[in-house]
Structures are given as structure tokens and as C-alpha cells.
Design an enzyme around this catalytic site. Structure first.
Site, PDB file in Angstrom:
ATOM      1  N   GLU A  29      12.796  24.799  57.713  1.00  0.00           N
ATOM      2  CA  GLU A  29      13.588  25.768  58.495  1.00  0.00           C
ATOM      3  C   GLU A  29      13.976  26.982  57.642  1.00  0.00           C
ATOM      4  OE1 GLU A  29      17.577  25.928  58.701  1.00  0.00           O
ATOM      5  OE2 GLU A  29      18.021  23.898  58.010  1.00  0.00           O
ATOM      6  N   LYS A  90      20.357  34.560  63.265  1.00  0.00           N
ATOM      7  CA  LYS A  90      20.232  33.098  63.251  1.00  0.00           C
ATOM      8  C   LYS A  90      19.544  32.731  64.557  1.00  0.00           C
ATOM      9  CE  LYS A  90      23.359  29.091  63.316  1.00  0.00           C
ATOM     10  NZ  LYS A  90      24.735  28.629  63.016  1.00  0.00           N
ATOM     11  N   LYS A 161      25.811  17.617  58.927  1.00  0.00           N
ATOM     12  CA  LYS A 161      26.713  18.281  57.983  1.00  0.00           C
ATOM     13  C   LYS A 161      28.136  17.728  58.128  1.00  0.00           C
ATOM     14  CE  LYS A 161      24.926  22.360  59.076  1.00  0.00           C
ATOM     15  NZ  LYS A 161      23.487  22.263  59.362  1.00  0.00           N
TER      16      LYS A 161
HETATM   17  N1  PSU Z   1      21.181  22.396  56.601  1.00  0.00           N
HETATM   18  C1  PSU Z   1      21.741  22.954  55.493  1.00  0.00           C
HETATM   19  N2  PSU Z   1      22.270  24.219  55.647  1.00  0.00           N
HETATM   20  C2  PSU Z   1      22.217  24.918  56.847  1.00  0.00           C
HETATM   21  C3  PSU Z   1      21.603  24.322  57.988  1.00  0.00           C
HETATM   22  C4  PSU Z   1      21.113  23.054  57.797  1.00  0.00           C
HETATM   23  O1  PSU Z   1      21.801  22.342  54.432  1.00  0.00           O
HETATM   24  O2  PSU Z   1      22.687  26.059  56.911  1.00  0.00           O
HETATM   25  C5  PSU Z   1      21.529  25.085  59.303  1.00  0.00           C
HETATM   26  C6  PSU Z   1      20.407  24.517  60.167  1.00  0.00           C
HETATM   27  O3  PSU Z   1      19.512  25.576  60.454  1.00  0.00           O
HETATM   28  C7  PSU Z   1      21.083  24.027  61.432  1.00  0.00           C
HETATM   29  C8  PSU Z   1      22.239  24.979  61.528  1.00  0.00           C
HETATM   30  O4  PSU Z   1      20.235  24.036  62.545  1.00  0.00           O
HETATM   31  O5  PSU Z   1      22.679  25.039  60.159  1.00  0.00           O
HETATM   32  C9  PSU Z   1      23.304  24.485  62.507  1.00  0.00           C
HETATM   33  O6  PSU Z   1      23.988  25.565  63.062  1.00  0.00           O
HETATM   34  P1  PSU Z   1      24.847  25.371  64.424  1.00  0.00           P
HETATM   35  O7  PSU Z   1      25.908  24.365  64.075  1.00  0.00           O
HETATM   36  O8  PSU Z   1      25.417  26.725  64.739  1.00  0.00           O
HETATM   37  O9  PSU Z   1      23.903  24.863  65.441  1.00  0.00           O
END
Ligand code: PSU
Ligand code: MN
Length: 311
Positions: A29, A90, A161
Site C-alpha cells: 500500500e 489519501k 492499529k
Molecule cells: N499501516 C501502517 N500505517 C498506516 C496505515 C496502515 O502501519 O498509515 C494506513 C493504511 O493505509 C490504512 C489506513 O488503510 O492507515 C487506515 O485509515 P482509516 O482509518 O482512515 O481508514
């Protein structure tokens, strides 16, 4: 499969070659590059992840949107641009259309990347941690979750996360039929930390066992992703209480500053890194590299599997 999306994809020469030769490929990604890490750590990390995949015997396909075009496999100047330009977007699936129309550039999220990878015929993908159900703001659920429920690819991560509501995130995956395989563990990792006390739905000791479960899942007619969760490496993992304290403080700051929408996750990752004196970023970088290496091994087993073509 999504034949419409497939028609919009542009491949790097290396990916075209790998696919025609049947060389294993791992999708990576790019929101982690554009929004997850500061410059220059992000460009270094992007190259380190690609190198991990190569050392594991596969070809890396970093995916992003460049001037409205969906790119599978990036050149170094495209990576450098995405890593250093603060104006890039994003990109989740809902953003693709406006970015195509307006010729915008951006890093694809887990949701955005897996939908492209699958259309491109790439079945193994690595990230740091998936998005999930947020603790605050209430009702914020990452687009990663519904996409995982509907995209048959193998996603290698260190859990979700730790800024998220992990029990609610695991429940969502269960509700939507996404297998969660602990990689050499019985416990869902907590991204920065090894332990969450939350259960996985299966366990695999090696890449072949991951492929066996994934292939069978799809042979049974299931359409979801298979989530492979590997704990962060011991040398970089944060102690559970240090991680929880930092997350608590970061969440309070996000609430006070009324952070909303796509900014929530980048804000929290940055704040946790500031609060831990960069220790969380070191953990994040270490687990990203680790996951890329594991994904390469899985992609090799996947490519060698005699039954896989049918699923
Ligand atoms: N994993 C990491 N750092 C990140 C992400 C994943 O170690 O920044 C990113 C991924 O692209 C994931 C996004 O899809 O964070 C999630 O964002 P949101 O909660 O707005 O969907
Ligand atoms: Mn969100």
C-alpha cells in the site's frame, strides 16, 4: 474480479514481466508512505519494504494513484514524489473516481490497495496494521473493514492499529466472515505491542499453512480476504502499558482538537510517535518490514501451489 477496474490499471514493466513469467508478486500500500510516516522515513521505508519482498523471492508491486492513473508498481521518482509532496491525497475506493476525473495523486489505503491488487491478479498484500472501528470519533469505521469482507486476497499485517477499538474490530471481522490467522501465535497482535488478549480464528506456523487455509476458504466459495496477523518483532515491540498510555493521551488530544474523517488515523499515529519519543515509529517501521518479508514467503508458496489457479 472487477473487469471494469482492471481496464484502468497501468503496470510497471517489471510487474508485467513478473506476471507473464509467473514470478510471485506482493502488493504494497502507499497511504503509509503519504500519510502514515514523516519524510524522509517514509521513502526509506518504502524502499526497505520493497527490498524485503525481493529478498524473500518475490517482486514488490507498490500501488498508488499518480495524476489520476492507477499504478501497479512504481518507479523511484513516483515514490519520491508521493513521499515528499504534502498535497497528495489519501485514496480509498470512494476517492478513485474524483481523483481520476481531477487527475489527482495519492497513496492508496488498505481498502484501496486490495481492490486494485485483486483486479490486477495479485493475491498477496502486506501492510502495517489494518484500519478498523475507531474509539473516537464514535461511528468512524475504516473502509478497510467492508473491503476485507469482499476481496479474496491474503492480507499480512500486525493486527489492527492499536489506536482503534480492537475488540470491536475483531468482532466486525468475525461478523463478516474474515478468517484471522495468527502467524505463529494464538493472539491477535496489537500492532505496536505483541499482546491484545483477543483470539484469532486459526493459527499457521509457516507460509504453506497460510496458503492451505486461504485456498480452502476460497474453494469453499467464500469471497472475503484472509487476514494473516504477525506480531511486531520483539526488538521493536512496545510494552503493553507504555503503548496503552500513549494511545490514551493521543485519543484525548484528537478529541480536544476535534479531528475528523480521513485525518483521524494520521493524527493519532503522529501523536503516539511524539508521545513515545519515536519508539512507536520504530515499532511501526520494524513491523512493516517484517510483514513484507512474511508476505513474500507466502506469495512464493501461493505461486507454487498446484491447486491455486482454480480459486
Ligand atoms: N499501516 C501502517 N500505517 C498506516 C496505515 C496502515 O502501519 O498509515 C494506513 C493504511 O493505509 C490504512 C489506513 O488503510 O492507515 C487506515 O485509515 P482509516 O482509518 O482512515 O481508514
Ligand atoms: Mn475513518
Amino acid at each position: 474480479m472487477n473487469p471494469n477496474l482492471k481496464g484502468f490499471i497501468r503496470y510497471s514493466p517489471e510487474i508485467t514481466r513478473a506476471q507473464s513469467l509467473g514470478t510471485p508478486v506482493v502488493a504494497l500500500e502507499s497511504t503509509v508512505i503519504t500519510h502514515g510516516l514523516p519524510y524522509p522515513e517514509n521513502i526509506q521505508l518504502a524502499q526497505d519494504m520493497e527490498n524485503e519482498v525481493r529478498q524473500g523471492g518475490a517482486i514488490p508491486a507498490t500501488i498508488a494513484i499518480v495524476e489520476g492513473i492507477i499504478q501497479v508498481g512504481l518507479k523511484i521518482d513516483q515514490l519520491e514524489f508521493l513521499a515528499s509532496d504534502r498535497g497528495v491525497r489519501k485514496a480509498s475506493p470512494r476517492d478513485f473516481s474524483r481523483m481520476a476525473v481531477n487527475k489527482e495523486s495519492g497513496g492508496t489505503t488498505v481498502a484501496g490497495t486490495i481492490v486494485i491488487a485483486q483486479a490486477a491478479g495479485i493475491r498477496v498484500f502486506a501492510t502495517g496494521g489494518i484500519g478498523g472501528v475507531h474509539r473516537i470519533p464514535r461511528g468512524d469505521v475504516s473502509a478497510d473493514l467492508p473491503q476485507l469482507a469482499n476481496t479474496p486476497v491474503i492480507v499480512v499485517c500486525a493486527g489492527a492499529k492499536a489506536i482503534l477499538d480492537l475488540p470491536a474490530t475483531v468482532e466486525y471481522l468475525e461478523t463478516h466472515g474474515v478468517p484471522v490467522i495468527g502467524y505463529q501465535t494464538n493472539e491477535f497482535p496489537a500492532f505496536y505491542s505483541i499482546r491484545s488478549r483477543l483470539p484469532t480464528s486459526a493459527r499457521a506456523e509457516n507460509p504453506q499453512e497460510v496458503v492451505d487455509i486461504s485456498r480452502t476458504h476460497w474453494q469453499l466459495g467464500m469471497k472475503s480476504a484472509v487476514l494473516v496477523t504477525a506480531p511486531p518483532p520483539l526488538e521493536v515491540a512496545l510494552p503493553g502499558d507504555e503503548m496503552r498510555e500513549a494511545v490514551k493521551q493521543a485519543l484525548k488530544d484528537a478529541k480536544d482538537e476535534r479531528i475528523r474523517g480521513q485525518q483521524v488515523t494520521p493524527f493519532l499515529l503522529k501523536r503516539v510517535s511524539e508521545i513515545t519519543g519515536n519508539a512507536s515509529m520504530v515499532a511501526n517501521l520494524g513491523l512493516l518490514r517484517n510483514n513484507a518479508g512474511i508476505a513474500a514467503q507466502i506469495a512464493r508458496s501461493f505461486q507454487q501451489d498446484p491447486q491455486i489457479r482454480a480459486v
